[in-house]
Design an enzyme around this catalytic site. Structure first.
Site: not given
Ligand code: PBG
Length: 278
Positions: A148, A202
């Protein structure tokens, strides 16, 4: 974002019913609590909104729906970080793992099929697997947000869940540097060794190389998350009449599949399922 809503417990059931008609049989839930605090209590409370919603979904749909939940603290903390903070205001990795274990158990008790730890803490998959097994939830799976990246594409999501990182902070201490390709493989291997059942990359379209590397290297399912900013860009350009939104959405999601993703999380799910159904 156009077409996206914060659901109530009732509207969630309606939404899933209509998804099932089009053959979408998996959903991932995120919780938005009424009250936030420093440790994100709502994430591990059996009466927290995510746990209530999960119980409701499983009660209504049983095995017809494969239920995933995001397992993180940021929606539940008043400072907006994915973990708890130490005395200096930095995220405390190991204290956070204890919170993730409690959240995982609460989600498992609510009947979730796969928990999805998204906080990128070191050792999170092992800690959660240990807690789940210890609680007797040996069949509850883990979808690990393994690779991520620190991304500008999460903005609409943070708006949707009212997350603002305290003091204008960021997640560079725990999310991955997007200039680094090899680190993803290291993170994926660590997560698999720790017991991940599915690994995820991601965002998606800006990381097709990473998805492809991982899909070729591992023999468990690879997921990709087409995030809020990716969806928002297509929608905004389409609203202006600059692109054909549906055509571009299909092209992007197909590219993610072509790169090697077995599972795709996307805000386009209902829209594209309806198109495919036609
Ligand atoms: C953290 C999380 C995030 C997203 C999914 N889980 C936000 C982040 O890391 O700031 C982002 C998902 C998206 O942009 O669709 N709980």
């Amino acid at each position: 974002m156009p077409g996206q809503f914060q659901h109530t417990l009732d509207s969630l059931i309606d939404e899933i019913s209509s998804l099932l008609v089009f053959g979408v049989s998996s959903v991932m839930l995120f919780g938005l609590p009424e009250h936030k605090d420093s440790i994100g209590s709502g994430a591990s409370d059996d009466d927290g909104i995510l746990q209530q919603a999960s119980r409701r979904v499983k009660h209504e749909f049983g095995d017809d729906i494969v239920l995933f939940t995001d397992l993180c603290l940021d929606e539940f903390t008043d400072h907006g970080h994915c973990g708890v903070l130490d005395a200096h205001g930095k995220v405390d990795n190991d204290a956070t793992l204890l919170r993730y274990q409690a959240a995982a158990l609460a989600q498992a008790r609510a009947g979730v099929d796969f928990v999805g730890p998204s906080g990128m803490m070191d050792g999170q998959v092992a800690a959660i697997r240990q807690a789940l097994d210890g609680g007797g939830f040996i069949d509850t799976g883990i979808l690990a947000y393994s690779a991520k990246y620190v991304s500008g594409l999460y903005g609409p999501f943070r708006d949707a869940v009212n997350v603002e990182i305290a003091g204008g902070g960021d997640r560079r201490a725990y999310q991955q540097d997007f200039t680094n390709r090899r680190e993803a493989m290291v993170e994926v291997q660590l997560d698999i060794d720790q017991g991940a059942d599915i690994v995820m990359v991601k965002p998606a379209v800006t990381y097709l190389d990473v998805i492809s590397d991982i899909a070729q290297a591992v023999d468990i399912p690879v997921a990709a998350y087409h995030v809020s900013g990716e969806y928002a860009m297509v929608k905004a350009a389409s609203e202006r009449g600059w692109i054909d939104g549906t055509a571009v959405a299909i092209e992007q999601i197909t590219a993610v599949k072509r790169a090697g993703a077995d599972i795709i999380l996307t805000y386009f799910a209902s829209e594209l399922a309806a198109v495919v159904d036609e």
